[in-house]
Design a protein around this motif. Structure first.
Motif, PDB file in Angstrom:
ATOM      1  N   ALA A   1      -2.738  -5.691 -40.111  1.00  0.00           N
ATOM      2  CA  ALA A   1      -3.011  -6.018 -38.701  1.00  0.00           C
ATOM      3  C   ALA A   1      -2.523  -4.866 -37.821  1.00  0.00           C
ATOM      4  N   ASN A   2      -3.370  -3.837 -37.704  1.00  0.00           N
ATOM      5  CA  ASN A   2      -2.951  -2.671 -36.908  1.00  0.00           C
ATOM      6  C   ASN A   2      -3.637  -2.638 -35.546  1.00  0.00           C
ATOM      7  N   GLY A   3      -3.972  -3.811 -35.037  1.00  0.00           N
ATOM      8  CA  GLY A   3      -4.467  -3.904 -33.671  1.00  0.00           C
ATOM      9  C   GLY A   3      -5.966  -4.115 -33.565  1.00  0.00           C
ATOM     10  N   LEU A   4      -6.387  -4.351 -32.313  1.00  0.00           N
ATOM     11  CA  LEU A   4      -7.784  -4.690 -32.021  1.00  0.00           C
ATOM     12  C   LEU A   4      -8.736  -3.573 -32.435  1.00  0.00           C
ATOM     13  N   ALA A   5      -8.390  -2.322 -32.101  1.00  0.00           N
ATOM     14  CA  ALA A   5      -9.289  -1.211 -32.438  1.00  0.00           C
ATOM     15  C   ALA A   5      -9.422  -1.090 -33.961  1.00  0.00           C
ATOM     16  N   GLY A   6      -8.315  -1.322 -34.661  1.00  0.00           N
ATOM     17  CA  GLY A   6      -8.338  -1.289 -36.130  1.00  0.00           C
ATOM     18  C   GLY A   6      -9.285  -2.361 -36.661  1.00  0.00           C
TER      19      GLY A   6
ATOM     20  N   THR B   1     -14.334   2.920 -12.926  1.00  0.00           N
ATOM     21  CA  THR B   1     -13.994   4.344 -12.787  1.00  0.00           C
ATOM     22  C   THR B   1     -12.806   4.740 -13.664  1.00  0.00           C
ATOM     23  N   ASP B   2     -11.981   3.765 -13.988  1.00  0.00           N
ATOM     24  CA  ASP B   2     -10.762   4.071 -14.741  1.00  0.00           C
ATOM     25  C   ASP B   2     -10.222   2.781 -15.377  1.00  0.00           C
ATOM     26  N   ILE B   3      -9.388   2.943 -16.408  1.00  0.00           N
ATOM     27  CA  ILE B   3      -8.771   1.765 -17.054  1.00  0.00           C
ATOM     28  C   ILE B   3      -7.313   2.044 -17.330  1.00  0.00           C
ATOM     29  N   LEU B   4      -6.466   1.066 -17.079  1.00  0.00           N
ATOM     30  CA  LEU B   4      -5.060   1.188 -17.480  1.00  0.00           C
ATOM     31  C   LEU B   4      -4.718   0.029 -18.399  1.00  0.00           C
ATOM     32  N   GLU B   5      -3.964   0.301 -19.449  1.00  0.00           N
ATOM     33  CA  GLU B   5      -3.535  -0.748 -20.379  1.00  0.00           C
ATOM     34  C   GLU B   5      -2.254  -1.383 -19.821  1.00  0.00           C
TER      35      GLU B   5
ATOM     36  N   LEU C   1     -13.461   5.866 -31.540  1.00  0.00           N
ATOM     37  CA  LEU C   1     -12.193   5.235 -31.939  1.00  0.00           C
ATOM     38  C   LEU C   1     -11.479   6.055 -33.016  1.00  0.00           C
ATOM     39  N   LYS C   2     -12.279   6.696 -33.873  1.00  0.00           N
ATOM     40  CA  LYS C   2     -11.690   7.462 -34.985  1.00  0.00           C
ATOM     41  C   LYS C   2     -11.015   8.741 -34.500  1.00  0.00           C
ATOM     42  N   THR C   3     -11.362   9.186 -33.295  1.00  0.00           N
ATOM     43  CA  THR C   3     -10.829  10.461 -32.822  1.00  0.00           C
ATOM     44  C   THR C   3      -9.612  10.277 -31.916  1.00  0.00           C
ATOM     45  N   LEU C   4      -9.255   9.020 -31.629  1.00  0.00           N
ATOM     46  CA  LEU C   4      -8.193   8.786 -30.635  1.00  0.00           C
ATOM     47  C   LEU C   4      -6.801   8.963 -31.215  1.00  0.00           C
ATOM     48  N   LYS C   5      -5.890   9.393 -30.349  1.00  0.00           N
ATOM     49  CA  LYS C   5      -4.488   9.524 -30.768  1.00  0.00           C
ATOM     50  C   LYS C   5      -3.826   8.154 -30.755  1.00  0.00           C
TER      51      LYS C   5
ATOM     52  N   TYR D   1      -5.845   2.411 -29.212  1.00  0.00           N
ATOM     53  CA  TYR D   1      -6.197   1.462 -28.154  1.00  0.00           C
ATOM     54  C   TYR D   1      -7.689   1.512 -27.846  1.00  0.00           C
ATOM     55  N   LEU D   2      -8.301   0.332 -27.846  1.00  0.00           N
ATOM     56  CA  LEU D   2      -9.703   0.251 -27.424  1.00  0.00           C
ATOM     57  C   LEU D   2      -9.854   0.779 -25.997  1.00  0.00           C
ATOM     58  N   THR D   3      -8.856   0.497 -25.159  1.00  0.00           N
ATOM     59  CA  THR D   3      -8.956   0.921 -23.755  1.00  0.00           C
ATOM     60  C   THR D   3      -9.071   2.445 -23.637  1.00  0.00           C
ATOM     61  N   ASP D   4      -8.477   3.202 -24.579  1.00  0.00           N
ATOM     62  CA  ASP D   4      -8.613   4.669 -24.522  1.00  0.00           C
ATOM     63  C   ASP D   4     -10.083   5.070 -24.698  1.00  0.00           C
ATOM     64  N   ALA D   5     -10.764   4.388 -25.628  1.00  0.00           N
ATOM     65  CA  ALA D   5     -12.191   4.700 -25.846  1.00  0.00           C
ATOM     66  C   ALA D   5     -13.014   4.280 -24.631  1.00  0.00           C
ATOM     67  N   LEU D   6     -12.672   3.130 -24.059  1.00  0.00           N
ATOM     68  CA  LEU D   6     -13.429   2.645 -22.896  1.00  0.00           C
ATOM     69  C   LEU D   6     -13.205   3.562 -21.683  1.00  0.00           C
ATOM     70  N   GLU D   7     -11.993   4.119 -21.604  1.00  0.00           N
ATOM     71  CA  GLU D   7     -11.691   5.035 -20.497  1.00  0.00           C
ATOM     72  C   GLU D   7     -12.627   6.251 -20.565  1.00  0.00           C
ATOM     73  N   HIS D   8     -12.884   6.696 -21.780  1.00  0.00           N
ATOM     74  CA  HIS D   8     -13.828   7.791 -22.013  1.00  0.00           C
ATOM     75  C   HIS D   8     -15.187   7.477 -21.377  1.00  0.00           C
ATOM     76  N   LEU D   9     -15.665   6.256 -21.625  1.00  0.00           N
ATOM     77  CA  LEU D   9     -16.966   5.843 -21.075  1.00  0.00           C
ATOM     78  C   LEU D   9     -16.887   5.778 -19.550  1.00  0.00           C
TER      79      LEU D   9
END
Ligand code: UTP
Length: 291
Positions: free
Chosen positions: A106-111, A188-192, A219-223, A230-238
Motif C-alpha cells: 500500500a504505497n498510496g493512491l498513485a501507486g 490553475t494550480d493544486i496544493l496537497e 506518474l512514473k517520472t515524478l519524484k 502524489y497524484l496531485t503532482d501529476a495533476l499540477e502538470h496538467l
C-alpha cells in the motif's frame, strides 16, 4: 467525441482510521445500510455508462471479488423458495466485467493507479475512490456522469470539487481556480493539503476524477515524497498546461472510511430508505429528546 470507457477504483488502502474492522474487511466493503460502499460506486459508473472497471485490491482481499462473483447456491435457494425480489438483489451483484489487480504494497493512491496500467495503458480513465460515497438528489445525474460529460465535450481531465471552510481546508487537495463557464472551471494550480493560510481557494478535491491518458506515464517520472508519489503532482502538470478542469458537485458526500462519515452515511441513507425511513425518523426524534 472523446468516449470514456475505463474506470479505476482503488480499494487497496490499509484503512488505519477504521481499525480493527479494516484489518480484514477493506474499507470499500464497509456497508452503508445493506450494501457495501463499492457497490454504490459501481452503480454510479453504470449511470455514467462506463463498463470497463478495474478494482485495485490488496493481497488476500478475495472478499471484494467474491461480492461481485456468483453465488449459485444462494440464487437457487431464493428461486426455489419463491423469493424473487431477494433473488434479483443477489443476482444484481454478479459483475463479471470487473477486473481485479493486486497492489502488493500500500504505497498510496498513485501507486494503486499504476497497478491498473496493464488494463488502461495510455487511455483516459475515471478514478473513483473506493471509500467515498456520493449521493445525487433524486432524478439528478450522478457525479461521475457529470464529469464524463465534461470530459467527452472538452477532451480535458476534470476533477470534482466541493467548497470547504475553516480547518477543513487542510484536509483536502486544494484548487487554484481560473475562468469559469457554465459551471466548468479551469484549474490553475493544486496544493496537497495546504495550511489554511496557504490555501488557494475553498475548493477541495473530492474522490472523483476523469484523468487523461498521459498521466499514467507522468506518474512514473515524478519524484516521491518519502515512499509515496502524489497524484496531485501529476495533476499540477496538467493544470500548468491549461489542461485541467473542475466542477462543483452538490451531492451528499460521505467519507465512509472515517468513523463519523460512516455514521452520517448510515443515518442519512436510513432516513431515505423506503423500508426503514419512517421508523428511523421516529427513533431519531425520540432519541434527540433524551440528548
Ligand atoms: P485513503 O488515503 O483514504 O485510504 O485512500 P487509506 O490509506 O486506506 O486510509 P487510512 O487513512 O489509513 O484510514 C483513498 C482510497 O484509495 C485507496 C483506499 O483503499 C481508498 O479507497 N488506496 C489508498 C489504495 O488503493 N492504495 C493505497 O496504497 C492507498
Amino acid at each position: 467525441m472523446n468516449k470514456l470507457k475505463k474506470a479505476i477504483i482503488p480499494a487497496a488502502g490499509l484503512g488505519t482510521r477504521f481499525l480493527p474492522i479494516t484489518k480484514v474487511i477493506p474499507k470499500p466493503m464497509l456497508s452503508v445500510l445493506d450494501k457495501p460502499t463499492i457497490q454504490y460506486i459501481i452503480e454510479e459508473l453504470k449511470d455514467a455508462d462506463i463498463e470497463e472497471i478495474i478494482v485495485v485490491v490488496s493481497p488476500n482481499s478475495d472478499i471484494i471479488k467474491n461480492h461481485f462473483g456468483k453465488n449459485e447456491q444462494l440464487e437457487q435457494r431464493l428461486l426455489s423458495d419463491g423469493k424473487q425480489s431477494l433473488y434479483e438483489i443477489a443476482k444484481e451483484t454478479y459483475k463479471p466485467n470487473i477486473k481485479f489487480v493486486v497492489q502488493e504494497t500500500a504505497n498510496g493512491l498513485a501507486g494503486a493507479i499504476l497497478c491498473a496500467e496493464p488494463y488502461v495503458k495510455d487511455q483516459p480513465f475515471a478514478l473513483l475512490l473506493g471509500d467515498e460515497l456520493l449521493v445525487a438528489d433524486k432524478g439528478q445525474k450522478s457525479c461521475m456522469k457529470k464529469l464524463t460529460e465534461i470530459y467527452e465535450n472538452t477532451g480535458k481531465s476534470v476533477i470534482a470539487t466541493m467548497e470547504v471552510f475553516g480547518d477543513d481546508v487542510s484536509k483536502y487537495g486544494n484548487l487554484g481556480i481560473g475562468n469559469e463557464q457554465d459551471g466548468v472551471m479551469t484549474v490553475t494550480d493544486i496544493l496537497e493539503k495546504p495550511s489554511v493560510n496557504e490555501a488557494l481557494s475553498n475548493n477541495a478535491i473530492i474522490g472523483r476524477y476523469v484523468i487523461s491518458g498521459e498521466v499514467m506515464q507522468l506518474l512514473k517520472t515524478l519524484k516521491p515524497h518519502g515512499n509515496e508519489i502524489y497524484l496531485t503532482d501529476a495533476l499540477e502538470h496538467l493544470a500548468k498546461k491549461g489542461q485541467l478542469l473542475a466542477t462543483c458537485i452538490e451531492d451528499d458526500r460521505y467519507d465512509v472510511g472515517d468513523k463519523f462519515g460512516y455514521i452520517r452515511a448510515n443515518v442519512e441513507m436510513a432516513l431515505k430508505s423506503k423500508e426503514i425511513g419512517e421508523e428511523t425518523k421516529e427513533y431519531i426524534k425520540n432519541l434527540a429528546k433524551t440528548l
